[in-house]
Design a protein around this motif. Structure first.
Motif, mmCIF file in Angstrom:
data_model
loop_
_atom_site.group_PDB
_atom_site.id
_atom_site.type_symbol
_atom_site.label_atom_id
_atom_site.label_comp_id
_atom_site.label_asym_id
_atom_site.label_seq_id
_atom_site.Cartn_x
_atom_site.Cartn_y
_atom_site.Cartn_z
ATOM 1 N N ARG A 58 0.825 -1.217 0.000
ATOM 2 C CA ARG A 58 0.000 0.000 0.000
ATOM 3 C C ARG A 58 0.859 1.267 0.000
ATOM 4 O O ARG A 58 0.619 2.221 0.732
ATOM 5 C CB ARG A 58 -0.951 -0.008 1.194
ATOM 6 N N THR A 61 0.159 5.765 -3.012
ATOM 7 C CA THR A 61 -0.755 6.635 -2.271
ATOM 8 C C THR A 61 -1.375 7.744 -3.119
ATOM 9 O O THR A 61 -2.199 8.506 -2.622
ATOM 10 C CB THR A 61 -0.017 7.273 -1.089
ATOM 11 N N PRO A 82 -6.778 -0.701 8.546
ATOM 12 C CA PRO A 82 -6.639 0.723 8.877
ATOM 13 C C PRO A 82 -5.188 1.167 8.732
ATOM 14 O O PRO A 82 -4.259 0.362 8.886
ATOM 15 C CB PRO A 82 -7.106 0.783 10.336
ATOM 16 N N ASP A 83 -4.973 2.431 8.446
ATOM 17 C CA ASP A 83 -3.620 2.942 8.197
ATOM 18 C C ASP A 83 -2.680 2.663 9.364
ATOM 19 O O ASP A 83 -1.504 2.324 9.162
ATOM 20 C CB ASP A 83 -3.669 4.454 7.930
ATOM 21 N N LYS A 84 -3.169 2.791 10.595
ATOM 22 C CA LYS A 84 -2.314 2.570 11.759
ATOM 23 C C LYS A 84 -1.822 1.135 11.810
ATOM 24 O O LYS A 84 -0.640 0.870 12.078
ATOM 25 C CB LYS A 84 -3.073 2.917 13.034
ATOM 26 N N GLU A 85 -2.704 0.174 11.527
ATOM 27 C CA GLU A 85 -2.300 -1.233 11.535
ATOM 28 C C GLU A 85 -1.370 -1.534 10.373
ATOM 29 O O GLU A 85 -0.441 -2.341 10.504
ATOM 30 C CB GLU A 85 -3.538 -2.130 11.471
ATOM 31 N N MET A 86 -1.589 -0.882 9.234
ATOM 32 C CA MET A 86 -0.726 -1.110 8.069
ATOM 33 C C MET A 86 0.678 -0.590 8.325
ATOM 34 O O MET A 86 1.668 -1.219 7.938
ATOM 35 C CB MET A 86 -1.330 -0.442 6.831
ATOM 36 N N ARG A 87 0.793 0.534 9.014
ATOM 37 C CA ARG A 87 2.113 1.070 9.339
ATOM 38 C C ARG A 87 2.868 0.126 10.270
ATOM 39 O O ARG A 87 4.098 0.041 10.223
ATOM 40 C CB ARG A 87 1.990 2.457 9.974
ATOM 41 N N ARG A 90 4.317 -2.712 7.904
ATOM 42 C CA ARG A 90 5.471 -2.299 7.108
ATOM 43 C C ARG A 90 6.699 -2.141 7.997
ATOM 44 O O ARG A 90 6.650 -1.491 9.032
ATOM 45 C CB ARG A 90 5.215 -0.952 6.419
#
Length: 350
Positions: A58, A61, A82-87, A90
């Motif tokens: 992801r 962007t 969610p973005d927080k979990e994706m960060r 990574r």
């Protein structure tokens, strides 16, 4: 290996909005990576290798990018996290070594600071401990005098040293999956071998690896399975030995025939694949490789599915040619009058 794949990509599509409309860069790509496996992804520039892996993480962007499909990592769909979990995924669980180490590193921060920053982003450690780990990582990847070079800036490193620094950053949190995008490009042979040794060491420690490369020789040394991409689609995939010793797709034939041979008669010219790679905005509705394929026929106007055609469910290809005697068809293609002069020379000397 466990039956459950570590990474399972299903029907991945990546489209870019342009003034001429939607342009498809990745078109229905599906593949899986098992724990501890090395997957080699090969294909010409523009085949969708890097874009597909950026979509997996992801990292596309731009609002004009449309990504669809499923990317299951340990059962979770990364495209819907969610973005927080994706960060959190990574860097810690999935790390990526980008194609150009100079642009992957921020020029205004020291190399050691950037490695330590990633460690502290994922683990509750002090700055001092993170820097000490950065020194150890740089030493592990072969950076001489790591204790002082940790304070150097990216421009003070050579190309090979920058590549090692990027790999050190990728290894800093011991990821379960490493995506390496052409990590040996533009490096001399000695440094290439050292970089491949680092990838092997990571794999032997239990991490899975997706290795994107143009170098078929590298894939033959390190990969467990091979994915051949063309026009944003999977042309062929299967175990390394099956793909190298029994290739089934005409595009794979061309890639393997263009690899220089150490033994045998010296060729005046290497065989090449006629034409140029297909543009993402001009991919035909049928077989993407058909415009360049000397074996094309009427059915190539229809898109072939990626399927097993020789009784081996692990070796798949997307081609309408009769499945029974692909080796014979490959030999026939080499004797075709439209084949390159170099192959005629090869046949005459064999």
């Amino acid at each position: 290996m466990p039956d459950e794949p570590l990474l399972d990509v299903r029907d991945l599509r990546v489209r870019f909005r342009t003034r001429q409309g939607l342009v498809t860069a990745v078109d229905g790509l599906s593949f899986a990576v098992a724990p501890g496996e090395v997957l080699g992804v090969v294909g010409e520039s523009g085949s969708g290798k890097s874009v597909s892996m950026l979509a997996v993480l992801r990292l596309l962007t731009n609002p004009n990018v449309v990504v669809s499909g499923e990317v299951l990592f340990r059962g979770r769909n990364l495209l819907t996290l969610p973005d927080k979990e994706m960060r959190a995924v990574r860097g810690r669980e999935i790390a990526m070594v980008f194609q150009d180490p100079m642009t992957a590193l921020t020029p205004v921060y020291t190399v050691g600071w950037q490695i330590a920053e990633q460690i502290r982003a994922h683990e509750p450690v002090s700055r001092k401990e993170a820097k000490a780990r950065a020194v150890r990582l740089l030493s592990d990847v072969g950076i001489p005098d790591a204790a002082s070079r940790v304070n150097a800036y990216p421009h003070e490193f050579s190309g090979g040293m920058r590549q090692r620094a990027v790999i050190a950053m990728a290894l800093s949190c011991k990821p379960s999956l490493l995506i390496a995008d052409e990590p040996t490009t533009a490096l001399d042979v000695t440094v290439q071998a050292q970089i491949l040794d680092l990838v092997r060491d990571l794999n032997e420690s239990g991490s899975a690896v997706v290795l994107i490369t143009h170098d078929m020789g590298v894939v033959s040394q390190i990969a467990d399975r091979v994915l051949v991409m063309y026009g944003g689609r999977a042309a062929e995939q299967g175990p390394r030995r099956a793909v190298f010793h029994g290739p089934r797709h005409p595009y794979t034939w061309g890639l393997l025939d263009s690899v220089p041979r150490v033994g045998g008669a010296r060729l005046r010219r290497l065989p090449t694949i006629a034409g140029t790679p297909v543009s993402p905005g001009a991919i035909p509705e049928g077989c993407a490789f058909a415009p360049r394929c000397r074996m094309r026929h009427d059915r190539c106007e229809e898109r072939p599915a990626l399927a097993a055609g020789n009784g081996d469910s692990t070796h798949l290809d997307a081609c309408w040619l009769p499945p029974d005697d692909r080796a014979g068809l490959r030999r026939a293609a080499k004797h075709d009058p439209g084949w390159s002069e170099a192959t005629h020379d090869k046949e005459a000397t064999s």
